[in-house]
Write an enzyme that holds these catalytic residues in place. Structure first.
Site, PDB file in Angstrom:
ATOM      1  N   TYR A 195      -9.073  -9.567  -4.247  1.00  0.00           N
ATOM      2  CA  TYR A 195      -8.916  -8.374  -3.414  1.00  0.00           C
ATOM      3  C   TYR A 195      -7.532  -8.368  -2.784  1.00  0.00           C
ATOM      4  CZ  TYR A 195     -10.564  -4.409  -0.697  1.00  0.00           C
ATOM      5  OH  TYR A 195     -10.747  -3.142  -0.206  1.00  0.00           O
ATOM      6  N   TYR A 210      -9.397   1.947  -7.319  1.00  0.00           N
ATOM      7  CA  TYR A 210      -9.617   1.136  -6.117  1.00  0.00           C
ATOM      8  C   TYR A 210     -11.107   0.903  -5.903  1.00  0.00           C
ATOM      9  CZ  TYR A 210      -8.536  -0.856  -1.597  1.00  0.00           C
ATOM     10  OH  TYR A 210      -8.391  -1.718  -0.540  1.00  0.00           O
TER      11      TYR A 210
END
Lengths: 379, 148
Positions: A324, A274
């Site tokens: 994203y 992440y």
């Protein structure tokens, strides 16, 4: 499943109208009561589900599932949702669970909806602490202080990921190379993070369908198997006063995921970590033990996260350079790589991938949730 | 107005102010302390651990939690200089420093570092609290370089 689980503690607070307590306090008291009922210490609770209600999508989508639940643990939600989907399948409640994401972040920007505030928490906003960048800058500043990590090291993360994206159609970075000099010339956003250390909000949706291994074999697409998963929450490092040098609480997540998979780190071919900011994959590679603590910067600078490096990382460009989707970016990339569908970015060795998620907070900034899983081309 | 009514009005005023920031009614004693120039922390009397904001003890729950006067001293643990104004009201204020101060008693406190040039702020810098009026109507603790 019969008899494998039981309820061992019950907490019921005062119930009624106008009690004068807030929801959080009622939850806290119910937990206290349940612990007392069970005769368990506070630290016996190693999982926490806050049940809440959110609007549902089903009518609009024409779906007819047996259940629809909302789940929110920030950027850890995608991985955690897949873990929960497995549990629900194992519990006999579903055969195929959809884990779904879709947000129109740029539309929110146009309508002036101040989504940035959602990354603030409480009193730090009195001091101007807004946005996820500043809170991750706390990690970066501390890492620089402890290990001598530099802005050029962070730049190496940005450039490495951009180089992956350059070859991937459909990403923000497709055909747009980034140099270290351009990274260094980009303006400071929240010191030490520069413009190219930060992701941009993008619009998009991702859905992942999870089913049993048996049923998976009869379906059209090549299955990608979930070999192990784990969670860890950085709140424990808040209680220990170590929340800034720990980007996440990776240790329990890693141990459980590798343990379930029956693997060691040597068995992992790639990592999808992440990455809201460049410091994030760098610190996670250290926490997972891919490199020793403090060596994440040199690892990136020397090409360790590139296709021929020791651990190819964020191989589709990641959230920094691809798009994203709040944690689904890495999930999607792992699936493509393990199916052999990563096109020009296909790794030669793509049998297994580590995927992580990170985000939300536990009542103060930097107390991120973390969830990881190991995906495999073979069961 | 009775003393009790005044106190209630004061609490409502503080509550309205801290609500704008997602604050917690459990912290009202802290903000009352700030108005009187006193920096409080939430202490578990069973083990002596200090907390901020109001918390249940990791070991003892809310068995014996109490707001107590604290030193107001600490060190910069980590920080950032904000260059980006995320909201219009910050446009004429950037760049400014947000630091995490580790208080002598243990807890972290997010705050601004004042009376110091940005390039002088460093991890490990000794700081002390200074109470400052804030546009919200609250009196807020900020930190400046320690006298000694």
């Amino acid at each position: 499943m019969r008899g494998k689980c039981a309820i061992v503690g019950l907490g019921v607070t005062e119930q009624g109208i106008g009690i004068g307590l807030e929801g959080r306090e009622l939850r806290a008291r119910a937990v206290d009561l349940a612990l007392a009922d069970a005769g368990l210490p506070r630290d016996a609770i190693d999982g926490y589900i806050r049940a809440h209600v959110a609007p549902e999508d089903l009518r609009h989508m024409g779906l007819s599932p047996n259940f629809s639940v909302s789940m929110m643990t920030g950027g850890a939600t995608p991985v955690f949702a897949i873990v929960a989907a497995m549990a629900l399948i194992e519990a006999g409640q579903a055969e195929v669970v959809a884990c779904v994401y879709g947000e129109a972040q740029s539309a929110a920007a146009i309508t002036g909806k101040p989504d940035i505030v959602s990354y603030g928490y409480g009193y730090p906003m009195l001091y101007g602490l807004l946005g996820a960048a500043a809170t991750h800058a706390f990690h970066a500043q501390r890492h620089m202080h402890l290990y001598g990590t530099t802005s050029e090291h962070l730049g190496a993360v940005a450039v490495t990921q951009r180089d992956y994206a350059v070859a991937r159609p459909g990403t923000l970075g497709f055909g747009k190379p980034l140099t270290l000099a351009e990274h260094q010339a980009s303006p400071l956003i929240t010191d030490p993070l520069r413009r190219y250390d930060c992701t941009r909000n993008t619009d998009g949706g991702v859905a992942v369908l999870v089913t049993s291994a048996g049923r998976a074999r009869s379906l059209r697409a090549r299955p990608v198997f979930i070999l192990g998963a784990g969670t860890g929450h950085n709140i424990v490092n808040w209680h220990r006063g170590l929340v800034y040098e720990n980007h996440d609480n990776v240790a329990p997540a890693k141990a459980r995921a590798l343990g379930q998979a029956g693997m060691t780190l040597d068995d992992i071919d790639m990592a999808q970590l992440y990455d809201p900011f460049t410091i994030s994959p760098l610190m996670q590679l250290e926490a997972y033990g891919v490199v020793p603590e403090g060596h994440g910067g040199p690892f990136y600078a020397e090409g360790g996260a590139r296709p021929d490096g020791a651990m190819p990382t964020n191989t589709g460009g990641g959230q920094l350079s691809a798009y994203y989707s709040t944690g689904f970016t890495g999930v999607a990339e792992a699936v493509l790589q393990l199916r052999g569908q990563a096109g020009a970015g296909q790794l030669h060795k793509a049998e297994t991938s580590l995927v992580s998620g990170h985000g939300m907070n536990a009542g103060v900034q930097n107390t991120w949730a973390h969830a990881c899983m190991i995906l495999g081309r073979n069961p | 107005m009775s003393e009790q009514a005044q106190q209630k009005q004061q609490q409502h005023r503080l509550m309205a102010a801290i609500r704008q920031y997602g604050g917690d009614v459990a912290d009202i004693p802290f903000w009352e302390g700030c108005e009187q120039g006193v920096f409080l922390l939430h202490r578990c009397n069973a083990c002596g651990r200090h907390y901020w904001p109001a918390s249940r003890c990791v070991e003892h729950g809310d068995h014996d939690m109490q707001w107590v006067e604290a030193s107001g001293r600490g060190e910069v643990y980590t920080y950032t200089v904000m260059h980006r104004a995320y909201t219009p009201d910050k446009k004429d204020k950037v760049p400014f420093v947000i630091a995490v101060v580790q208080l002598r008693e243990g807890p972290f406190y997010h705050s601004n570092i004042v009376d110091s040039a940005h390039d002088e702020v460093a991890i490990g810098m000794a700081v002390q609290v200074v109470m400052t009026p804030h546009e919200s109507g609250l009196t807020i603790p900020q930190f400046r370089p320690a006298d000694d």
